[in-house]
Design a protein around this motif. Sequence first.
Motif, PDB file in Angstrom:
ATOM      1  N   THR A 133       0.827  -1.205   0.000  1.00 56.02           N
ATOM      2  CA  THR A 133       0.000   0.000   0.000  1.00 56.02           C
ATOM      3  C   THR A 133       0.860   1.254   0.000  1.00 56.02           C
ATOM      4  O   THR A 133       1.867   1.327   0.710  1.00 56.02           O
ATOM      5  CB  THR A 133      -0.907   0.026   1.249  1.00 56.02           C
ATOM      6  OG1 THR A 133      -1.717  -1.152   1.274  1.00 56.02           O
ATOM      7  CG2 THR A 133      -1.810   1.255   1.246  1.00 56.02           C
ATOM      8  N   GLU A 169       0.379   5.437   0.515  1.00 51.89           N
ATOM      9  CA  GLU A 169      -0.441   6.616   0.771  1.00 51.89           C
ATOM     10  C   GLU A 169      -0.103   7.692  -0.248  1.00 51.89           C
ATOM     11  O   GLU A 169       1.049   7.817  -0.688  1.00 51.89           O
ATOM     12  CB  GLU A 169      -0.213   7.144   2.182  1.00 51.89           C
ATOM     13  CG  GLU A 169      -0.817   6.274   3.272  1.00 51.89           C
ATOM     14  CD  GLU A 169      -0.700   6.901   4.651  1.00 51.89           C
ATOM     15  OE1 GLU A 169      -0.033   7.953   4.787  1.00 51.89           O
ATOM     16  OE2 GLU A 169      -1.275   6.346   5.602  1.00 51.89           O
ATOM     17  N   SER A 226      -3.838   4.343  -0.935  1.00 55.13           N
ATOM     18  CA  SER A 226      -4.656   4.961   0.108  1.00 55.13           C
ATOM     19  C   SER A 226      -4.567   6.468  -0.062  1.00 55.13           C
ATOM     20  O   SER A 226      -3.522   7.076   0.186  1.00 55.13           O
ATOM     21  CB  SER A 226      -4.160   4.549   1.499  1.00 55.13           C
ATOM     22  OG  SER A 226      -4.945   5.158   2.510  1.00 55.13           O
ATOM     23  N   SER A 248      -8.306   3.103  -1.628  1.00 57.18           N
ATOM     24  CA  SER A 248      -9.025   3.528  -0.427  1.00 57.18           C
ATOM     25  C   SER A 248      -9.008   5.048  -0.368  1.00 57.18           C
ATOM     26  O   SER A 248      -8.012   5.689  -0.736  1.00 57.18           O
ATOM     27  CB  SER A 248      -8.350   2.961   0.825  1.00 57.18           C
ATOM     28  OG  SER A 248      -8.960   3.469   1.998  1.00 57.18           O
ATOM     29  N   SER A 278      -8.198  -3.791   4.697  1.00 52.60           N
ATOM     30  CA  SER A 278      -6.754  -3.551   4.687  1.00 52.60           C
ATOM     31  C   SER A 278      -6.052  -4.661   5.459  1.00 52.60           C
ATOM     32  O   SER A 278      -6.172  -4.751   6.686  1.00 52.60           O
ATOM     33  CB  SER A 278      -6.437  -2.195   5.316  1.00 52.60           C
ATOM     34  OG  SER A 278      -5.047  -2.066   5.566  1.00 52.60           O
TER      35      SER A 278
END
Length: 369
Positions: free
Chosen positions: A92, A94, A117, A156, A245
């Motif tokens: 993942t 961000e 994310s 997300s 997640s």
Amino acid sequence: MRNIGIYVHTPFCKQKCPYCDFYSLAGSDNSLRDSYTDTLTKAIALLGERYPSQADTLYFGGGTPTLLKSENISKIIDSCRSAFTLSDAEITLEANPETVTEEELSALKVAGINRLSMGLQSGVDSELSALGRRHSSLDAKRAVELAKAAGIDNVSLDLMLGIPGQTVESALKSAEFCLSLGIPHISAYMLKIENGTPFYNIADSLDIPDDDLTADIYENVSELLRAHGFLRYEISNFALPGFQSRHNLKYWNCEEYLGIGPSAHSFIDGKRMFFPRSLDGFLAEKCFNMQYDCEGGSVEEFIMLRLRLSEGLSLSSLSQRYPKADISHIKTTAQKLSGFGLVFFDGNKISLTDRGVLVSNSVIAEFLS
């Protein structure tokens, strides 16, 4: 060999948001980010030798990890593969909507990123301005479309609830905006005014919803997401089936993880440890020995974390993991709170009701008293 999660912290931002208490520094040049990447790879190799493990999740948090650019992120992923295998890993990254491009997202996909994310916070532009965000709702829409075009479908979006000027109607508008983008995961968390942030200094002048309105906002957003097939699997996290997640579930299941970078925390070998909040210290390679925080994995900690999950706490699993746990006290407390409509209790499993979620801290404290 044990499976752990890896968290990599990125302490860089274009500018600090007025509500943010995470460790990051505004403004940096490419050479500093390159040096940070080189230091990270050294730390990853060292920790891989110190804590032999496989990792099945890797999470880049921040700060704004996309500021490292795909070349550096690829180097870090390769280092993690060498040190921890990364077997069938959820990786993942961000991102802020205004920091992604089609070219970078395509390169990130090739590097191994398979989950994004995105820090949306609100789908209402006036609320984004109140939060000091640099992007618009249109920027966010474009960023999600670019991610999907690059082959990253597991996206997300973060929503912030209880922000200045927010109403039930505007919060629902933000949630509907997320749903319109066809993403499978939404994090909806409450704004918390942290000491030391600009918002803390002007808190009295901020038009922040009171507790009752914030509860109404949360309930209405939760109901809307549920109606569209999103399951609330943790107090602040909603996902379509199969899109929870995996990395964050490690935290709530009290599983082991390593956090790497200044301010990053770890839970490994029964201990909670952390790197100091110092980029200079980390770059000088003086902080590769994490500082001890406390013993971790206690029965109280496990109860607290599991009750955050909609799956809840299984007393049979608790007894198996902690044979000395006081099950009778937990049962008595569950029966009492069930009578108040705050938890579901079937004799074995305990989980928070929607009403219980709104006062979760108080409910969980009852089990720990």
